[in-house]
Enzyme design. Structure first.
Site, PDB file in Angstrom:
ATOM      1  N   HIS A 122      33.196  45.406 133.197  1.00 34.83           N
ATOM      2  CA  HIS A 122      33.404  44.835 131.860  1.00 34.83           C
ATOM      3  C   HIS A 122      34.587  45.485 131.143  1.00 34.83           C
ATOM      4  O   HIS A 122      34.887  46.663 131.347  1.00 34.83           O
ATOM      5  CB  HIS A 122      32.137  44.909 131.007  1.00 34.83           C
ATOM      6  CG  HIS A 122      31.630  46.284 130.715  1.00 34.83           C
ATOM      7  ND1 HIS A 122      32.019  47.015 129.604  1.00 34.83           N
ATOM      8  CD2 HIS A 122      30.736  47.067 131.362  1.00 34.83           C
ATOM      9  CE1 HIS A 122      31.392  48.172 129.585  1.00 34.83           C
ATOM     10  NE2 HIS A 122      30.604  48.242 130.649  1.00 34.83           N
ATOM     11  N   ASP A 153      35.057  45.489 127.655  1.00 30.98           N
ATOM     12  CA  ASP A 153      34.828  46.019 126.311  1.00 30.98           C
ATOM     13  C   ASP A 153      34.333  47.454 126.356  1.00 30.98           C
ATOM     14  O   ASP A 153      33.785  47.915 127.354  1.00 30.98           O
ATOM     15  CB  ASP A 153      33.847  45.152 125.531  1.00 30.98           C
ATOM     16  CG  ASP A 153      32.441  45.139 126.128  1.00 30.98           C
ATOM     17  OD1 ASP A 153      32.329  45.023 127.368  1.00 30.98           O
ATOM     18  OD2 ASP A 153      31.456  45.235 125.372  1.00 30.98           O
ATOM     19  N   ASP A 207      33.679  53.813 130.683  1.00 27.92           N
ATOM     20  CA  ASP A 207      32.665  52.763 130.690  1.00 27.92           C
ATOM     21  C   ASP A 207      33.280  51.541 130.008  1.00 27.92           C
ATOM     22  O   ASP A 207      33.221  51.433 128.788  1.00 27.92           O
ATOM     23  CB  ASP A 207      31.420  53.258 129.954  1.00 27.92           C
ATOM     24  CG  ASP A 207      30.310  52.235 129.892  1.00 27.92           C
ATOM     25  OD1 ASP A 207      30.367  51.233 130.626  1.00 27.92           O
ATOM     26  OD2 ASP A 207      29.385  52.432 129.089  1.00 27.92           O
ATOM     27  N   GLU A 224      29.886  43.186 127.215  1.00 25.37           N
ATOM     28  CA  GLU A 224      28.739  43.752 127.919  1.00 25.37           C
ATOM     29  C   GLU A 224      27.994  44.757 127.054  1.00 25.37           C
ATOM     30  O   GLU A 224      26.768  44.843 127.076  1.00 25.37           O
ATOM     31  CB  GLU A 224      29.208  44.420 129.222  1.00 25.37           C
ATOM     32  CG  GLU A 224      28.096  44.857 130.157  1.00 25.37           C
ATOM     33  CD  GLU A 224      27.623  46.292 129.958  1.00 25.37           C
ATOM     34  OE1 GLU A 224      26.679  46.712 130.651  1.00 25.37           O
ATOM     35  OE2 GLU A 224      28.193  47.010 129.096  1.00 25.37           O
ATOM     36  N   GLU A 225      28.754  45.519 126.269  1.00 27.45           N
ATOM     37  CA  GLU A 225      28.149  46.595 125.488  1.00 27.45           C
ATOM     38  C   GLU A 225      27.260  46.090 124.355  1.00 27.45           C
ATOM     39  O   GLU A 225      26.471  46.854 123.800  1.00 27.45           O
ATOM     40  CB  GLU A 225      29.244  47.510 124.918  1.00 27.45           C
ATOM     41  CG  GLU A 225      30.053  48.262 125.974  1.00 27.45           C
ATOM     42  CD  GLU A 225      29.257  49.347 126.679  1.00 27.45           C
ATOM     43  OE1 GLU A 225      28.046  49.470 126.415  1.00 27.45           O
ATOM     44  OE2 GLU A 225      29.848  50.063 127.494  1.00 27.45           O
ATOM     45  N   ASP A 266      29.815  49.989 137.554  1.00 27.18           N
ATOM     46  CA  ASP A 266      29.574  50.382 136.163  1.00 27.18           C
ATOM     47  C   ASP A 266      28.617  51.563 136.089  1.00 27.18           C
ATOM     48  O   ASP A 266      27.991  51.804 135.069  1.00 27.18           O
ATOM     49  CB  ASP A 266      28.991  49.172 135.401  1.00 27.18           C
ATOM     50  CG  ASP A 266      28.987  49.353 133.894  1.00 27.18           C
ATOM     51  OD1 ASP A 266      29.719  50.239 133.392  1.00 27.18           O
ATOM     52  OD2 ASP A 266      28.243  48.624 133.211  1.00 27.18           O
ATOM     53  N   HIS A 324      30.086  56.445 125.780  1.00 28.20           N
ATOM     54  CA  HIS A 324      29.917  56.059 124.376  1.00 28.20           C
ATOM     55  C   HIS A 324      30.138  57.232 123.416  1.00 28.20           C
ATOM     56  O   HIS A 324      29.612  57.213 122.301  1.00 28.20           O
ATOM     57  CB  HIS A 324      28.521  55.446 124.112  1.00 28.20           C
ATOM     58  CG  HIS A 324      28.217  54.237 124.924  1.00 28.20           C
ATOM     59  ND1 HIS A 324      27.114  53.441 124.669  1.00 28.20           N
ATOM     60  CD2 HIS A 324      28.841  53.664 125.977  1.00 28.20           C
ATOM     61  CE1 HIS A 324      27.091  52.444 125.547  1.00 28.20           C
ATOM     62  NE2 HIS A 324      28.133  52.572 126.351  1.00 28.20           N
TER      63      HIS A 324
END
Length: 410
Positions: A79, A81, A142, A176-177, A199, A381
Site C-alpha cells: 500500500h 498510504d 509501512d 490501507e491504513e 507488508d 506509525h
C-alpha cells in the site's frame, strides 16, 4: 535503471501519502496519487508496458510469464498510504551506516530515541545500514519498504529472463491504513489466483493469520438542562460516556494484551451534555471472541445507563475484516511456497500471526487468498520507525525466489 531497493525506498518516503479517515473520497487524499504516478513511471521504465493508475489511485501492472506451462497467477500487493497516527509531511530519512549497536538518538528531535530495550530486533542488525527518520515524522516503511521491494524484484525478473516464473500481477493500493485499502479493487481485472501482501515486519516472517475486527459506536442520549436549574434533572451524556470508558476491563486493552489476546479499544469520544458518541475497535483472532467482547461492552453500557433513567443509548457494530487464516487453510501451498522461498533466500522461516490486519485480510474474503510477507520495517506509525537496507534486500530476494518456486511446483 540501476536503482537499488534503498534508492527507491528513499525516493518514495519523501512523498507525503498520509490517508485521511475523515475524507469520504477514494483515495482519501489526492497526494497518494503523486506516489502512484511515480510508481507507474518506474514500472513502465523497467518494461511493464501495462502499468497504469486508475481513478481510485490504485496501480496495476503485469510481469508476463516466461514459462510454457500453466502457473497460478500470483499478485504482489503493497500500500502507498502512510498512517494518520503521526505526521508524514517533510520526511527526512537518515542512514546509520554499519550500525555498531546501542540506542539510536534521532537528530531532528533528540528526545526521540530508538532504544534497544524496545527494539530487540536491533540485535540482529549489527553491521547493517539502518534507515530512520530525523525524529519529527514517521518514516513510511509501512509500507513503502514493500513497494520498493516489489518494484526492485520486478526489475530483477525482467532483467533476468533466465529466471522462470509465471504471470505476476502487481497491485499497489491506497487507504490501507484507514481500512479501505481494497474497497475499489477490480479483482476481475487483476485476474490473480493467489496473493502476497508485502507488508510484514521482521525478515524471514510469513503470516497467515490476522485479527478479526469490528468497530462499535455507542450513541448516548442524555438529558440537557440549564446548569443553574439542573439539580436532580440533568443527565450529562459526556459523563455517561466517561463512565462507560472507566468501566472497561483493564486487562482487555491494547496496552495490557499480547500474543493471541484480543482487546476492546476506545478510539473516539465526542458530544455534548445532550448527546455523546463513543467509538471503539474490537479485536480477536476468533469470531466468538469478538462476539463475547461486544456483548460485554453492550452490557457495560446498559449497566451505566440504568443509573440514568431519563437517558438511552444505541449500540451499532460494523464488520471491518476477518481472520484470513480461515481462507488460507484451504490453500496450504500459499504459505508452503513462501516458506520455501524464505529458506532459499537464506533465512529461517518463521510463521506467525498479525495483531492487526492487512489488505490481505479483506482480499482473502473477497475471493483472493492472500498471505503476508515481511517487508523489514519496525516501530510502525511512529517517529521511531526504522528498517535496514539488508532486510529490504532479503525481501527482494525472497520475492524473486517465490516467483521461481511457484513456477517449479506448478
Amino acid at each position: 535503471m540501476a536503482d537499488t531497493v534503498t534508492d527507491r525506498f528513499l525516493r518514495y518516503v519523501v512523498i507525503d501519502t498520509q490517508s485521511d479517515p475523515r475524507s469520504a473520497a477514494q483515495p482519501s487524499t489526492e497526494k497518494q496519487k503523486t506516489l502512484g504516478r511515480l510508481l507507474v513511471e518506474e514500472l513502465l521504465a523497467i518494461g511493464l508496458s501495462d502499468a497504469h493508475l486508475d481513478k481510485h489511485g490504485y496501480v496495476y501492472a503485469t510481469i508476463p510469464s516466461n514459462v510454457d506451462k500453466p502457473v497460478p497467477v500470483i499478485c504482489l500487493c503493497s500500500h502507498m498510504d502512510t498512517a494518520p497516527d503521526f505526521t508524514g509531511t517533510n520526511v527526512k530519512p537518515q542512514i546509520v551506516r554499519n550500525y555498531a549497536g546501542g540506542d539510536i538518538r534521532l537528530p531532528g528531535d533528540p528526545r526521540q530515541v530508538i532504544r534497544v530495550a524496545d527494539n530487540p530486533a536491533l540485535a540482529d542488525q549489527i553491521g547493517n545500514d539502518i534507515i530512520t527518520t530525523d525524529g519529527t515524522t514517521l518514516l513510511g516503511a509501512d509500507d513503502k519498504a514493500g513497494l520498493a521491494e516489489i518494484v526492485t524484484a520486478a526489475q530483477v525478473l525482467v532483467d533476468n529472463p533466465d529466471i522462470p516464473h509465471g504471470t505476476i500481477r502487481l497491485l499497489f493500493t491506497t487507504d490501507e491504513e484507514i481500512g479501505r485499502g481494497v474497497d475499489k479493487v477490480d479483482l476481475q481485472k487483476l485476474g490473480a489466483d493467489f496473493a502476497f501482501t508485502v507488508d510484514g515486519e521482521t525478515a524471514g516472517h510469513i503470516e497467515d493469520e490476522t485479527f478479526s475486527a469490528d468497530s462499535v459506536d455507542i450513541t448516548i442520549h442524555g438529558v440537557a438542562i440549564h446548569p443553574g436549574f439542573a439539580k436532580d434533572k440533568m443527565e450529562n451524556a459526556i459523563k455517561i460516556a466517561a463512565a462507560i470508558v472507566d468501566g472497561l476491563p483493564k486487562d482487555m486493552a491494547p496496552e495490557t494484551t499480547a500474543g493471541r489476546d484480543g482487546f476492546v479499544h476506545p478510539t473516539g469520544l465526542s458530544g455534548s451534555m445532550e448527546k455523546a458518541t463513543l467509538s471503539f475497535i474490537v479485536r480477536d483472532f476468533e469470531e466468538a471472541g469478538l462476539a463475547t467482547k461486544e456483548a460485554m461492552l453492550d452490557e457495560l453500557a446498559r449497566r451505566v445507563i440504568d443509573d440514568y433513567p431519563g437517558s438511552s443509548y444505541s449500540f451499532e457494530v460494523k464488520q471491518q475484516y476477518r481472520n484470513m487464516k480461515a481462507i488460507l487453510d484451504r490453500h496450504p501451498e500459499i504459505v508452503e511456497n513462501a516458506i520455501e522461498a524464505i529458506r532459499r533466500a537464506g533465512m529461517t522461516p518463521v510463521r506467525g500471526s498479525i495483531r492487526g490486519g492487512t489488505d490481505g485480510s479483506r482480499l482473502s474474503f473477497m475471493g483472493l487468498p492472500s498471505a503476508n510477507l515481511f517487508a523489514g520495517g519496525h516501530a510502525f506509525h511512529s517517529p521511531l520507525e526504522w528498517v535496514s537496507r539488508q532486510d529490504m534486500e532479503r525481501a527482494v530476494k525472497t520475492i524473486v525466489e517465490l516467483a521461481k518456486v511457484w513456477a517449479e511446483r506448478s
